[in-house]
Design a protein around this motif. Structure first.
Motif, PDB file in Angstrom:
ATOM      1  N   ASP A 280       5.668   3.019   2.941  1.00  0.00           N
ATOM      2  CA  ASP A 280       4.389   3.340   3.684  1.00  0.00           C
ATOM      3  C   ASP A 280       3.302   3.114   3.011  1.00  0.00           C
ATOM      4  OD1 ASP A 280       6.062   4.384   5.962  1.00  0.00           O
ATOM      5  OD2 ASP A 280       5.674   6.389   5.286  1.00  0.00           O
TER       6      ASP A 280
ATOM      7  N   LEU B 232       3.150  -1.128   2.737  1.00  0.00           N
ATOM      8  CA  LEU B 232       2.982  -2.090   3.968  1.00  0.00           C
ATOM      9  C   LEU B 232       1.731  -1.560   4.826  1.00  0.00           C
ATOM     10  CD1 LEU B 232       6.781  -2.239   4.412  1.00  0.00           C
ATOM     11  CD2 LEU B 232       5.175  -3.802   3.482  1.00  0.00           C
ATOM     12  N   LYS B 233       1.029  -0.521   4.697  1.00  0.00           N
ATOM     13  CA  LYS B 233       0.150  -0.038   5.667  1.00  0.00           C
ATOM     14  C   LYS B 233      -1.431  -0.645   5.128  1.00  0.00           C
ATOM     15  CE  LYS B 233       1.724   4.340   7.516  1.00  0.00           C
ATOM     16  NZ  LYS B 233       1.283   5.742   7.772  1.00  0.00           N
TER      17      LYS B 233
ATOM     18  N   SER C 285      -4.401   0.164   6.288  1.00  0.00           N
ATOM     19  CA  SER C 285      -5.172   1.111   5.889  1.00  0.00           C
ATOM     20  C   SER C 285      -5.359   1.637   4.316  1.00  0.00           C
ATOM     21  CB  SER C 285      -5.124   2.153   7.127  1.00  0.00           C
ATOM     22  OG  SER C 285      -3.952   2.796   6.881  1.00  0.00           O
ATOM     23  N   VAL C 286      -3.929   1.607   3.829  1.00  0.00           N
ATOM     24  CA  VAL C 286      -3.864   2.179   2.468  1.00  0.00           C
ATOM     25  C   VAL C 286      -4.712   1.171   1.624  1.00  0.00           C
ATOM     26  CG1 VAL C 286      -2.302   2.495   0.615  1.00  0.00           C
ATOM     27  CG2 VAL C 286      -1.814   3.530   2.943  1.00  0.00           C
ATOM     28  N   TRP C 287      -4.571  -0.139   1.861  1.00  0.00           N
ATOM     29  CA  TRP C 287      -5.076  -1.010   0.997  1.00  0.00           C
ATOM     30  C   TRP C 287      -6.582  -1.002   1.089  1.00  0.00           C
ATOM     31  CZ3 TRP C 287      -2.871  -3.024  -2.926  1.00  0.00           C
ATOM     32  CH2 TRP C 287      -1.517  -3.076  -3.063  1.00  0.00           C
TER      33      TRP C 287
END
Length: 149
Positions: free
Chosen positions: A54, A57-58, A60-62
């Protein structure tokens, strides 16, 4: 789901290699291989793999990592600019002096006169005055003459 399968396959392959290594009477190496091969399946079972999946691949995390990197960059720029302009210390010193009602003492107000020399005492002799330096130079002159310089 796919990551769980891949981790299980890695663990099974590692344990197979560990068995072959143990069959060849290399037990210490087999134990190390078995320990390393159990890590992927252990990570799947604890849920860390799903968390990392998670995380990676998200988008928003990057974006969050980008914002944190921008914040760190701004801190570094501010610190470098503060050092270059001398900001911070002099401003704080002026504010403290103003609160006390006194003037700010300049940083380099007293000139440096070099190292202090002790006054000559009547009973002591200085090395330069006795000719001790002359002996040192005579040795050097002898070496230079020996080499024809």
């Amino acid at each position: 789901m796919l990551t769980s399968t891949v981790c299980a396959a890695l663990s099974a392959a590692g344990l197979g290699i560990a068995l072959l290594t143990a069959y060849r009477k290399r037990f210490l190496a087999a134990i190390r291989i078995a320990a390393w091969s159990l890590i992927p399946i252990g990570l799947v079972m604890t849920g860390i793999v799903d968390w990392v999946q998670d995380l990676v691949l998200k988008p928003s995390v990057w974006a969050g990592f980008g914002v944190l990197a921008l914040s760190a960059l701004l801190f570094l720029i501010g610190r470098a600019a503060g050092r270059r302009t001398g900001g911070g210390r002099t401003e704080r010193r002026a504010a403290q002096a103003a609160s006390r009602g006194g003037a700010v003492e300049p940083a380099g107000s007293a000139p440096t006169l070099g190292p202090a020399r002790a006054p000559d005492r009547p009973g002591t002799r200085r090395r330069g005055a006795t000719g001790g330096d002359a002996e040192d130079f005579s040795d050097i002159e002898a070496i230079l003459k020996k080499h024809g310089i």
